[in-house]
Design an enzyme around this catalytic site. Structure first.
Site, PDB file in Angstrom:
ATOM      1  N   SER A   4       0.809  -1.072  -0.204  1.00  0.00           N
ATOM      2  CA  SER A   4       0.017   0.008   0.084  1.00  0.00           C
ATOM      3  C   SER A   4       0.928   1.144  -0.038  1.00  0.00           C
ATOM      4  CB  SER A   4      -0.879  -0.113   1.223  1.00  0.00           C
ATOM      5  OG  SER A   4      -1.524   1.019   1.426  1.00  0.00           O
ATOM      6  N   ASP A  11       4.741  -7.476   3.294  1.00  0.00           N
ATOM      7  CA  ASP A  11       3.763  -6.797   3.963  1.00  0.00           C
ATOM      8  C   ASP A  11       3.093  -7.915   4.819  1.00  0.00           C
ATOM      9  OD1 ASP A  11       2.298  -4.025   3.149  1.00  0.00           O
ATOM     10  OD2 ASP A  11       1.246  -5.090   4.578  1.00  0.00           O
ATOM     11  N   ASP A  43       5.348  -9.944   9.200  1.00  0.00           N
ATOM     12  CA  ASP A  43       5.290  -8.988  10.166  1.00  0.00           C
ATOM     13  C   ASP A  43       6.505  -8.461  10.432  1.00  0.00           C
ATOM     14  OD1 ASP A  43       4.872  -7.282  12.134  1.00  0.00           O
ATOM     15  OD2 ASP A  43       3.966  -8.818  13.398  1.00  0.00           O
ATOM     16  N   ASN A  84      10.526   0.247   4.718  1.00  0.00           N
ATOM     17  CA  ASN A  84       9.522   1.653   4.809  1.00  0.00           C
ATOM     18  C   ASN A  84       8.272   1.246   5.523  1.00  0.00           C
ATOM     19  OD1 ASN A  84       7.802   3.335   3.097  1.00  0.00           O
ATOM     20  ND2 ASN A  84       6.712   1.337   2.752  1.00  0.00           N
ATOM     21  N   TYR A  88       5.064   8.774  17.447  1.00  0.00           N
ATOM     22  CA  TYR A  88       5.418   8.812  16.178  1.00  0.00           C
ATOM     23  C   TYR A  88       6.829   9.648  16.069  1.00  0.00           C
ATOM     24  CZ  TYR A  88       4.713   8.854  10.846  1.00  0.00           C
ATOM     25  OH  TYR A  88       4.940   8.674   9.557  1.00  0.00           O
ATOM     26  N   LYS A 118      10.398   8.094  15.010  1.00  0.00           N
ATOM     27  CA  LYS A 118      10.757   8.697  13.505  1.00  0.00           C
ATOM     28  C   LYS A 118      12.110   9.240  13.819  1.00  0.00           C
ATOM     29  CE  LYS A 118       7.819   6.802  10.764  1.00  0.00           C
ATOM     30  NZ  LYS A 118       8.227   5.881   9.668  1.00  0.00           N
TER      31      LYS A 118
HETATM   32  N1  LIG Z   1       1.394   9.018   4.562  1.00  0.00           N
HETATM   33  C1  LIG Z   1       2.345   9.940   5.119  1.00  0.00           C
HETATM   34  O1  LIG Z   1       1.780  11.247   5.375  1.00  0.00           O
HETATM   35  C2  LIG Z   1       3.456   9.687   5.612  1.00  0.00           C
HETATM   36  C3  LIG Z   1       4.614  10.886   5.740  1.00  0.00           C
HETATM   37  C4  LIG Z   1       5.534  10.596   6.259  1.00  0.00           C
HETATM   38  C5  LIG Z   1       6.003   9.218   6.342  1.00  0.00           C
HETATM   39  N2  LIG Z   1       5.228   8.371   6.169  1.00  0.00           N
HETATM   40  C6  LIG Z   1       5.857   6.771   6.514  1.00  0.00           C
HETATM   41  O2  LIG Z   1       5.620   6.018   5.223  1.00  0.00           O
HETATM   42  C7  LIG Z   1       5.680   4.739   5.338  1.00  0.00           C
HETATM   43  C8  LIG Z   1       4.778   3.966   4.479  1.00  0.00           C
HETATM   44  O3  LIG Z   1       3.587   4.345   5.053  1.00  0.00           O
HETATM   45  P1  LIG Z   1       2.144   4.898   4.219  1.00  0.00           P
HETATM   46  O4  LIG Z   1       1.849   6.455   4.269  1.00  0.00           O
HETATM   47  O5  LIG Z   1       2.530   4.489   2.835  1.00  0.00           O
HETATM   48  O6  LIG Z   1       1.205   3.902   4.731  1.00  0.00           O
HETATM   49  P2  LIG Z   1      -0.075   2.697   4.208  1.00  0.00           P
HETATM   50  O7  LIG Z   1      -0.697   2.216   5.359  1.00  0.00           O
HETATM   51  O8  LIG Z   1      -0.589   3.068   3.143  1.00  0.00           O
HETATM   52  O9  LIG Z   1       1.497   1.615   4.046  1.00  0.00           O
HETATM   53  C9  LIG Z   1       1.952   1.087   4.978  1.00  0.00           C
HETATM   54  C10 LIG Z   1       2.054  -0.472   4.558  1.00  0.00           C
HETATM   55  O10 LIG Z   1       2.937  -0.965   5.744  1.00  0.00           O
HETATM   56  C11 LIG Z   1       2.499  -2.401   5.934  1.00  0.00           C
HETATM   57  N3  LIG Z   1       2.791  -2.468   7.346  1.00  0.00           N
HETATM   58  C12 LIG Z   1       2.351  -2.145   8.590  1.00  0.00           C
HETATM   59  N4  LIG Z   1       3.138  -2.626   9.495  1.00  0.00           N
HETATM   60  C13 LIG Z   1       3.516  -3.563   9.058  1.00  0.00           C
HETATM   61  C14 LIG Z   1       4.463  -4.761   9.327  1.00  0.00           C
HETATM   62  N5  LIG Z   1       4.561  -4.882  10.878  1.00  0.00           N
HETATM   63  N6  LIG Z   1       5.016  -5.672   8.821  1.00  0.00           N
HETATM   64  C15 LIG Z   1       4.781  -5.507   7.408  1.00  0.00           C
HETATM   65  N7  LIG Z   1       4.160  -4.470   6.864  1.00  0.00           N
HETATM   66  C16 LIG Z   1       3.257  -3.583   7.614  1.00  0.00           C
HETATM   67  C17 LIG Z   1       0.782  -1.926   5.829  1.00  0.00           C
HETATM   68  O11 LIG Z   1       0.135  -3.116   5.805  1.00  0.00           O
HETATM   69  C18 LIG Z   1       0.670  -1.191   4.771  1.00  0.00           C
HETATM   70  O12 LIG Z   1       0.653  -1.887   3.617  1.00  0.00           O
HETATM   71  C19 LIG Z   1       5.663   4.584   6.964  1.00  0.00           C
HETATM   72  O13 LIG Z   1       6.801   4.306   7.768  1.00  0.00           O
HETATM   73  C20 LIG Z   1       5.191   5.876   7.467  1.00  0.00           C
HETATM   74  O14 LIG Z   1       5.279   6.317   8.850  1.00  0.00           O
HETATM   75  C21 LIG Z   1       3.927   8.381   5.633  1.00  0.00           C
END
Ligand SMILES: NC(=O)c1ccc[n+]([C@@H]2O[C@H](COP(=O)([O-])OP(=O)(O)OC[C@H]3O[C@@H](n4cnc5c(N)ncnc54)[C@H](O)[C@@H]3O)[C@@H](O)[C@H]2O)c1
Length: 286
Positions: free
Chosen positions: A15, A37, A63, A90, A154, A158
């Site tokens: 995702s 994932d 996980d 990620n 968070y 981070k």
């Molecule tokens: N969306 C934002 O605004 C934003 C901003 C800065 C940083 N981030 C970071 O980006 C990264 C990706 O997040 P995103 O925004 O794409 O969210 P998202 O929820 O769309 O994607 C995250 C994915 O990580 C998977 N995941 C979560 N925990 C897991 C685990 N324990 N093992 C395996 N997979 C796992 C989820 O199932 C999901 O598919 C994260 O580290 C988030 O903190 C996001």
């Protein structure tokens, strides 16, 4: 470093930013993309999309907040493709609230947002060092350089990701290991709903009504703060990652304003804290 003809592992690949990274890597002719994932169906769909485009992919259910799964993921990737040359660590989650959020939510956030990077890097690094080359990319957040209003866990985790990435860069650069750290502000993804779903399995996010709970990335004070400079799509973020990797620069800043904020914070910490308090008060007042 060019990502073409290299084997990549992407955690959180089902995702959002991870999915866009997987698809961008395939478009840039990566030798193979391992889509890892906890969401087995989501990972399988992304792998199928990559294969439909004529590229090699493998979906792995893992996980990464669990050491055994993180290690097994790397073993699966190496068994399938012989090596891991690019790691995109990620996966991450977010929980709103301060000190009051349940210990289980703190622990789970530490495991996924910090320890996962340690476990996976420990598994991929020996092969990279033996080949004298490898690229490690960690998804932190602008919150890792500044702070996330409304979420202590968070902000803290981070910052830890940025610290780990810096340490690895300093320690291993002379042995051919490249390191980058992705620090975006708001990106249009499922982060809020995914976090809610995953935390549900590890205990109630908040039973005391103190405001703890999973944050929707689309609302809340933290999102209002992060959205000040606009909301990017995950595809835009993935393109920025690949571009920055070509130059082998450490910080990946899809929102370039973050560099200015970080500089202001370092130049005058007291002033920066006063400004953040004012922003918190303004956003809290609605
Ligand atoms: N969306 C934002 O605004 C934003 C901003 C800065 C940083 N981030 C970071 O980006 C990264 C990706 O997040 P995103 O925004 O794409 O969210 P998202 O929820 O769309 O994607 C995250 C994915 O990580 C998977 N995941 C979560 N925990 C897991 C685990 N324990 N093992 C395996 N997979 C796992 C989820 O199932 C999901 O598919 C994260 O580290 C988030 O903190 C996001």
């Amino acid at each position: 470093m060019d990502v073409g003809r290299r084997v990549a592992v992407v955690t959180g690949g089902a995702s959002g930013i991870g999915r866009s990274l997987c698809l961008a890597l395939a478009r840039r002719d990566a030798a193979a993309v391992v889509v890892a994932d906890v969401d087995a169906d989501g990972a399988a769909k992304v792998a199928a999309e990559i294969e439909a485009g004529g590229h090699r992919a493998l979906a792995v259910t893992a996980d990464v907040g669990n050491a055994a799964d993180a290690e097994a993921l790397v073993a699966r990737a190496e068994d399938a493709f012989g090596r891991v040359e690019l790691l995109f660590s990620n996966a991450g989650i977010i929980v709103t609230g301060g000190l009051e959020i349940p210990d289980q939510a703190w622990a789970r956030t530490w495991a996924i947002n910090v320890q996962s990077h340690v476990w996976i890097t420990r598994a991929v690094l020996p092969g990279m060092l033996a080949r004298g080359e490898g690229y490690l990319v960690y998804t932190a957040s602008a919150a890792g350089l500044l702070t996330e209003l409304g979420s202590a866990s968070y902000s803290v985790t981070k910052h830890a990701v940025v610290a780990l990435a810096e340490w690895l860069s300093i320690t291993y650069a002379d042995q051919g290991i490249r390191v980058s750290c992705l620090c975006p502000q708001l990106v249009s993804t499922n982060l809020g709903t995914t976090s809610q779903r995953l935390l549900g399995a590890c205990g109630p996010p908040a039973a005391d009504g103190n405001g703890a709970g999973a944050l929707s990335a689309a609302d809340g004070i933290g999102a209002a703060q992060a959205g000040v400079d606009g909301v990017l799509t995950p595809d835009q973020v993935a393109a920025c990652v690949i571009e920055t990797m070509a130059d082998e620069r450490f910080l990946i800043l899809p929102h370039p304003e973050v560099a200015t904020y970080e500089r202001r914070r370092a130049d005058d910490r007291e002033r920066w804290l006063r400004g953040m308090r004012r922003l918190l008060a303004r956003l809290s007042a609605g």
